[in-house]
Scaffold this active site. Structure first.
Site, short mmCIF file in Angstrom:
data_model
loop_
_atom_site.label_atom_id
_atom_site.label_comp_id
_atom_site.label_asym_id
_atom_site.label_seq_id
_atom_site.Cartn_x
_atom_site.Cartn_y
_atom_site.Cartn_z
CB VAL A 116 -0.08 5.10 3.87
CG1 VAL A 116 -0.41 6.40 3.17
CG2 VAL A 116 -1.31 4.20 3.96
CB CYS A 117 2.06 -0.25 3.67
SG CYS A 117 2.40 -1.62 4.78
CB ILE A 118 6.93 2.05 5.84
CG1 ILE A 118 6.39 2.12 7.27
CG2 ILE A 118 6.65 3.34 5.09
CD1 ILE A 118 7.07 3.19 8.12
CB THR A 119 5.32 -3.87 5.78
OG1 THR A 119 4.11 -3.45 6.44
CG2 THR A 119 5.72 -5.24 6.28
N GLY B 251 0.80 -1.21 0.00
CA GLY B 251 0.00 0.00 0.00
C GLY B 251 0.84 1.27 0.00
#
Length: 325
Positions: A172-175, A170
């Protein structure tokens, strides 16, 4: 295996069989209901709220309500009182099981329950699926998120009615930055990989940046596509409105961000500002028209005809044409 994502795949047209793109049916069936689009807004606080969910249900679209700072029991009660289906999200902890108990005791049965955690291939998810199926056996259970065929097989065997595929792709995902794991950068390949073993619907979650990515998701095995950033930033969106240099934006942040958690602990999400796009209804109509156009390019008349087209991989050592087998 081939590694690719949305931006380096193009689908190949087949002979058009319709006189007007409006003849094409972009609808999809999930859990015994037909929806106008194979698209669902992400179950995030800055994307959906109860008002949006009610409007979507009344207008023929699928929704999943988020699970943060929410009375799920009252939400189900309200949706049923309005004469529409209820689709909620739960975690896997004791308060979530207590919610299931209350729903069962009061005879409030949500038509859809999404078990929504960052790493869904876990014994806790197995146990939660079993708990829901025991207490609310008629609810359609979506479980995730996962990234591998092994996980899809396990979740289906544990009783999930659909799986949600996508770990960290996504906007806004920084996994992948925080952990080194995930499907960020190869979400479409991961979807293809998982769909090969799936016997139940897959919801592709994350990585969608344009409407054409919806068609690509269906081609590679998704039944439904969950989208965050393209739905954030509408006039109705629950994110806070922010003005920067005279331009209006809506706040959009990940569910695993410190903005959503209220603390900086196990953070795998970030906050961005999305330019305000206008009204949600207009975006959904445009999406439907674009999916109809995709179907017409596929030489088909219905959504699943998209699965029959060939594709090309752009760039890289493995570039070339790939026939549908």
């Amino acid at each position: 295996m081939e590694i690719f994502d949305y931006d380096n795949i193009l689908l190949l047209p087949r002979k058009c069989r319709v006189e007007s793109r409006s003849e094409c049916d972009a609808g999809v069936e999930l859990g015994g209901r037909k929806f106008r689009l194979p698209v669902v807004p992400a179950n995030m606080k800055t994307v959906v709220d109860q008002k949006i969910c009610l409007w979507m249900a009344q207008s023929g679209y699928f929704y999943v309500m988020h699970r943060f700072d929410l009375d799920n029991v009252q939400f189900v009660r309200d949706m049923h009182a309005a004469g529409v289906y209820a689709s909620i999200s739960l975690g896997v902890k004791a308060p979530d099981r207590a919610t299931v108990d209350t729903l069962a005791t009061e005879g409030l049965v949500p038509e859809y329950i999404t078990i929504d955690i960052a790493h869904g291939h876990a014994d806790s998810v197995r146990d939660m699926i079993g708990y829901i199926k025991d207490k609310l056996p008629t609810s359609f259970v979506i479980a995730g998120n996962v990234a591998t065929p092994e996980a899809v097989i396990d979740l289906e065997n544990w009783g999930a009615d659909a799986t949600k595929v996508g770990v960290g792709p996504g906007k806004v995902c920084i996994t992948k930055l925080k952990t080194g794991f995930g499907t960020g950068g190869w979400q479409l390949s991961a979807l293809k990989w998982c769909a090969r073993v799936a016997t139940k619907p897959i919801i592709a979650d994350g990585g969608i940046r344009s409407h054409g990515d919806i068609a690509k998701s269906i081609r590679f095995g998704a039944s439904m596509v969950m989208i965050g950033s393209l739905f954030a930033g509408h006039e109705e969106s629950p994110g806070q409105t922010v003005e920067v240099d005279g331009v209006l934006y809506k706040e959009y942040y990940g569910s695993a961000s410190d903005f959503n958690k209220g603390e900086y602990r196990h953070v795998e999400g970030k906050r961005i500002l999305e330019p305000i796009k206008g009204k949600l209804a207009e975006t959904l109509i445009e999406m439907e028209q674009d999916v109809q156009s995709s179907i017409s390019y596929s030489g088909g008349t219905k959504l699943l005809d998209l699965k029959k087209v060939n594709y090309v991989i752009l760039g890289g050592e493995n570039a070339g044409e790939h026939l549908f087998m």
